[in-house]
Motif scaffolding. Structure first.
Motif, PDB file in Angstrom:
ATOM      1  N   PRO A   9       2.866  -2.835  -1.421  1.00 61.94           N
ATOM      2  CA  PRO A   9       1.510  -2.792  -1.968  1.00 61.94           C
ATOM      3  C   PRO A   9       0.889  -1.405  -1.810  1.00 61.94           C
ATOM      4  O   PRO A   9       1.348  -0.622  -0.976  1.00 61.94           O
ATOM      5  N   PRO A  10      -0.142  -1.106  -2.592  1.00 59.52           N
ATOM      6  CA  PRO A  10      -0.882   0.138  -2.358  1.00 59.52           C
ATOM      7  C   PRO A  10      -1.330   0.142  -0.897  1.00 59.52           C
ATOM      8  O   PRO A  10      -1.737  -0.894  -0.381  1.00 59.52           O
ATOM      9  N   GLY A  11      -1.192   1.274  -0.239  1.00 64.67           N
ATOM     10  CA  GLY A  11      -1.637   1.364   1.150  1.00 64.67           C
ATOM     11  C   GLY A  11      -0.532   1.096   2.157  1.00 64.67           C
ATOM     12  O   GLY A  11      -0.727   1.256   3.360  1.00 64.67           O
ATOM     13  N   ALA A  12       0.641   0.715   1.685  1.00 65.88           N
ATOM     14  CA  ALA A  12       1.731   0.373   2.620  1.00 65.88           C
ATOM     15  C   ALA A  12       2.399   1.608   3.211  1.00 65.88           C
ATOM     16  O   ALA A  12       3.124   1.503   4.195  1.00 65.88           O
ATOM     17  N   GLU A 116       0.147  -6.800   5.422  1.00 68.25           N
ATOM     18  CA  GLU A 116      -0.889  -7.734   4.991  1.00 68.25           C
ATOM     19  C   GLU A 116      -1.912  -7.008   4.121  1.00 68.25           C
ATOM     20  O   GLU A 116      -2.223  -5.835   4.338  1.00 68.25           O
ATOM     21  N   GLU A 117      -2.442  -7.762   3.180  1.00 68.14           N
ATOM     22  CA  GLU A 117      -3.383  -7.197   2.223  1.00 68.14           C
ATOM     23  C   GLU A 117      -4.598  -6.558   2.900  1.00 68.14           C
ATOM     24  O   GLU A 117      -5.030  -5.468   2.522  1.00 68.14           O
ATOM     25  N   GLU A 118      -5.105  -7.237   3.915  1.00 64.31           N
ATOM     26  CA  GLU A 118      -6.317  -6.752   4.586  1.00 64.31           C
ATOM     27  C   GLU A 118      -6.073  -5.384   5.232  1.00 64.31           C
ATOM     28  O   GLU A 118      -6.914  -4.480   5.167  1.00 64.31           O
ATOM     29  N   ILE A 119      -4.898  -5.223   5.823  1.00 66.78           N
ATOM     30  CA  ILE A 119      -4.587  -3.944   6.487  1.00 66.78           C
ATOM     31  C   ILE A 119      -4.368  -2.851   5.438  1.00 66.78           C
ATOM     32  O   ILE A 119      -4.817  -1.718   5.600  1.00 66.78           O
ATOM     33  N   ALA A 120      -3.691  -3.213   4.351  1.00 66.56           N
ATOM     34  CA  ALA A 120      -3.483  -2.256   3.266  1.00 66.56           C
ATOM     35  C   ALA A 120      -4.841  -1.746   2.773  1.00 66.56           C
ATOM     36  O   ALA A 120      -5.055  -0.541   2.614  1.00 66.56           O
ATOM     37  N   LEU A 145      -4.544  -4.284  -5.500  1.00 70.44           N
ATOM     38  CA  LEU A 145      -3.834  -5.229  -4.635  1.00 70.44           C
ATOM     39  C   LEU A 145      -3.537  -6.533  -5.373  1.00 70.44           C
ATOM     40  O   LEU A 145      -2.472  -7.130  -5.222  1.00 70.44           O
ATOM     41  N   LYS A 146      -4.486  -6.944  -6.178  1.00 65.58           N
ATOM     42  CA  LYS A 146      -4.328  -8.189  -6.930  1.00 65.58           C
ATOM     43  C   LYS A 146      -3.172  -8.061  -7.942  1.00 65.58           C
ATOM     44  O   LYS A 146      -2.334  -8.952  -8.065  1.00 65.58           O
ATOM     45  N   ILE A 147      -3.157  -6.932  -8.634  1.00 62.30           N
ATOM     46  CA  ILE A 147      -2.085  -6.712  -9.614  1.00 62.30           C
ATOM     47  C   ILE A 147      -0.731  -6.609  -8.920  1.00 62.30           C
ATOM     48  O   ILE A 147       0.275  -7.099  -9.412  1.00 62.30           O
ATOM     49  N   TYR A 148      -0.744  -5.987  -7.752  1.00 61.48           N
ATOM     50  CA  TYR A 148       0.514  -5.907  -7.000  1.00 61.48           C
ATOM     51  C   TYR A 148       1.054  -7.316  -6.747  1.00 61.48           C
ATOM     52  O   TYR A 148       2.211  -7.614  -7.004  1.00 61.48           O
ATOM     53  N   LYS A 149       0.148  -8.176  -6.246  1.00 63.86           N
ATOM     54  CA  LYS A 149       0.571  -9.529  -5.879  1.00 63.86           C
ATOM     55  C   LYS A 149       1.078 -10.306  -7.093  1.00 63.86           C
ATOM     56  O   LYS A 149       2.101 -10.960  -7.050  1.00 63.86           O
ATOM     57  N   LYS A 150       0.343 -10.168  -8.178  1.00 64.74           N
ATOM     58  CA  LYS A 150       0.648 -10.982  -9.352  1.00 64.74           C
ATOM     59  C   LYS A 150       1.848 -10.441 -10.141  1.00 64.74           C
ATOM     60  O   LYS A 150       2.742 -11.189 -10.517  1.00 64.74           O
ATOM     61  N   THR A 151       1.881  -9.149 -10.381  1.00 65.80           N
ATOM     62  CA  THR A 151       2.861  -8.592 -11.318  1.00 65.80           C
ATOM     63  C   THR A 151       4.024  -7.880 -10.637  1.00 65.80           C
ATOM     64  O   THR A 151       5.162  -7.963 -11.096  1.00 65.80           O
ATOM     65  N   THR A 152       3.735  -7.194  -9.554  1.00 64.35           N
ATOM     66  CA  THR A 152       4.765  -6.336  -8.963  1.00 64.35           C
ATOM     67  C   THR A 152       5.572  -7.051  -7.872  1.00 64.35           C
ATOM     68  O   THR A 152       6.805  -6.976  -7.869  1.00 64.35           O
ATOM     69  N   ALA A 153       4.884  -7.771  -6.988  1.00 64.31           N
ATOM     70  CA  ALA A 153       5.598  -8.432  -5.882  1.00 64.31           C
ATOM     71  C   ALA A 153       6.716  -9.368  -6.363  1.00 64.31           C
ATOM     72  O   ALA A 153       7.752  -9.474  -5.693  1.00 64.31           O
ATOM     73  N   PRO A 154       6.573 -10.062  -7.502  1.00 66.65           N
ATOM     74  CA  PRO A 154       7.667 -10.920  -7.954  1.00 66.65           C
ATOM     75  C   PRO A 154       9.003 -10.187  -8.159  1.00 66.65           C
ATOM     76  O   PRO A 154      10.059 -10.819  -8.157  1.00 66.65           O
ATOM     77  N   LEU A 155       8.957  -8.871  -8.293  1.00 66.30           N
ATOM     78  CA  LEU A 155      10.209  -8.115  -8.429  1.00 66.30           C
ATOM     79  C   LEU A 155      11.087  -8.237  -7.189  1.00 66.30           C
ATOM     80  O   LEU A 155      12.300  -8.042  -7.257  1.00 66.30           O
ATOM     81  N   LEU A 156      10.450  -8.562  -6.060  1.00 66.90           N
ATOM     82  CA  LEU A 156      11.214  -8.669  -4.816  1.00 66.90           C
ATOM     83  C   LEU A 156      12.317  -9.715  -4.963  1.00 66.90           C
ATOM     84  O   LEU A 156      13.414  -9.557  -4.443  1.00 66.90           O
ATOM     85  N   LYS A 157      11.994 -10.749  -5.673  1.00 65.77           N
ATOM     86  CA  LYS A 157      12.957 -11.827  -5.891  1.00 65.77           C
ATOM     87  C   LYS A 157      14.142 -11.319  -6.726  1.00 65.77           C
ATOM     88  O   LYS A 157      15.300 -11.613  -6.428  1.00 65.77           O
ATOM     89  N   TYR A 158      13.798 -10.551  -7.757  1.00 74.25           N
ATOM     90  CA  TYR A 158      14.822  -9.959  -8.633  1.00 74.25           C
ATOM     91  C   TYR A 158      15.814  -9.138  -7.801  1.00 74.25           C
ATOM     92  O   TYR A 158      17.030  -9.269  -7.934  1.00 74.25           O
ATOM     93  N   TYR A 159      15.285  -8.311  -6.896  1.00 77.79           N
ATOM     94  CA  TYR A 159      16.158  -7.457  -6.097  1.00 77.79           C
ATOM     95  C   TYR A 159      16.881  -8.233  -5.001  1.00 77.79           C
ATOM     96  O   TYR A 159      18.026  -7.915  -4.674  1.00 77.79           O
ATOM     97  N   ALA A 160      16.210  -9.228  -4.446  1.00 77.45           N
ATOM     98  CA  ALA A 160      16.860 -10.031  -3.408  1.00 77.45           C
ATOM     99  C   ALA A 160      18.070 -10.747  -3.998  1.00 77.45           C
ATOM    100  O   ALA A 160      19.141 -10.783  -3.394  1.00 77.45           O
ATOM    101  N   LYS A 167      14.050  -5.256   3.786  1.00 77.01           N
ATOM    102  CA  LYS A 167      12.646  -5.499   4.154  1.00 77.01           C
ATOM    103  C   LYS A 167      12.289  -4.762   5.430  1.00 77.01           C
ATOM    104  O   LYS A 167      13.028  -4.816   6.408  1.00 77.01           O
ATOM    105  N   ILE A 168      11.138  -4.115   5.392  1.00 76.21           N
ATOM    106  CA  ILE A 168      10.704  -3.318   6.538  1.00 76.21           C
ATOM    107  C   ILE A 168       9.265  -3.697   6.886  1.00 76.21           C
ATOM    108  O   ILE A 168       8.411  -3.831   6.000  1.00 76.21           O
ATOM    109  N   ASN A 169       9.006  -3.837   8.191  1.00 72.25           N
ATOM    110  CA  ASN A 169       7.641  -4.082   8.623  1.00 72.25           C
ATOM    111  C   ASN A 169       6.846  -2.775   8.497  1.00 72.25           C
ATOM    112  O   ASN A 169       7.160  -1.781   9.147  1.00 72.25           O
ATOM    113  N   GLY A 170       5.826  -2.773   7.643  1.00 73.55           N
ATOM    114  CA  GLY A 170       5.073  -1.549   7.375  1.00 73.55           C
ATOM    115  C   GLY A 170       3.932  -1.287   8.338  1.00 73.55           C
ATOM    116  O   GLY A 170       3.198  -0.310   8.189  1.00 73.55           O
TER     117      GLY A 170
END
Ligand code: ADP
Length: 189
Positions: A9-12, A116-120, A145-160, A167-170
């Motif tokens: 996410p932005p801020g990570a 987490e979104e709040e920390i980002a 952050l909202k767009i990340y969650k909705k549109t970008t984060a689903p790519l994680l599944k594609y790569y997994a 995966k790294i704890n940011g």
């Protein structure tokens, strides 16, 4: 051949980690956000594109894909890359895979910085004092952050599914995050 995508996410801390990794592995740092801001500044892109950035919205796939393809193809074969901020949609991800596949280059490993979104949000607000970025204001950060969650984060599944995801704890400090990335990359190579 060894290429990376830094994801999160932005801020990570993508930009910060990408810079370090670029040095450590001699990779060409490709930040789509930076490229867009530069092209707009140098009048190579219509100023209207700025309204997407200012609103925290993704610029249209067609535009960013054309732009990135041109930039990548200029360097392909000469350097190895670390992509930062790209891809952000499934179309973009597929385009990247296609380019690499056509050149028989191994697909990039994806380093996902988890936060987490709040920390980002707090991090971006904190850096906003120095960043001079018109999109680092609360309303726009929330949108990003909202767009990340909705549109970008689903790519994680594609790569997994393709077994390319690390995966790294940011959360920890910059050097600790970097150490964890290095350790996990070594295990994969
Ligand atoms: P951050 O990751 O902190 O949001 P970036 O510099 O990566 O910052 O991106 C800033 C803005 O540039 C995004 O909000 C978006 O408008 C645009 N942008 C960057 N990369 C892309 C991309 N791959 N696809 C669409 N828009 C992008």
């Amino acid at each position: 051949m060894f290429n990376l995508i830094i994801f999160g996410p932005p801020g990570a801390g993508k930009g910060t980690q990408a810079q370090k990794l670029a040095q450590q592995f001699n990779l060409y740092h490709f930040s789509s956000g930076e490229i867009l801001r530069q092209e707009i500044k140098n009048n190579k892109l219509d100023k209207k594109i700025n309204s997407y950035l200012n609103a925290g919205k993704l610029v249209p796939d067609k535009l960013i894909i054309t732009l990135m393809r041109e930039k990548i193809e200029n360097q392909l074969g000469k350097v190895n890359f670390i992509f930062d901020g790209y891809p952000r949609t499934l179309k973009q991800a597929k385009m990247l895979d296609k380019i690499f596949n056509e050149k028989k280059i191994k697909p990039a490993l994806v380093i996902s910085l988890e936060l987490e979104e709040e920390i980002a949000l707090q991090r971006i607000l904190a850096r906003s004092k120095d960043s001079n970025r018109s999109d680092d204001v609360l309303k726009v950060i929330k949108k990003r952050l909202k767009i990340y969650k909705k549109t970008t984060a689903p790519l994680l599944k594609y790569y997994a599914q393709k077994n390319r995801l690390i995966k790294i704890n940011g959360r920890p400090d910059i050097n600790q995050v970097n150490e964890e990335i290095l350790t996990k990359i070594k295990k994969r190579r």
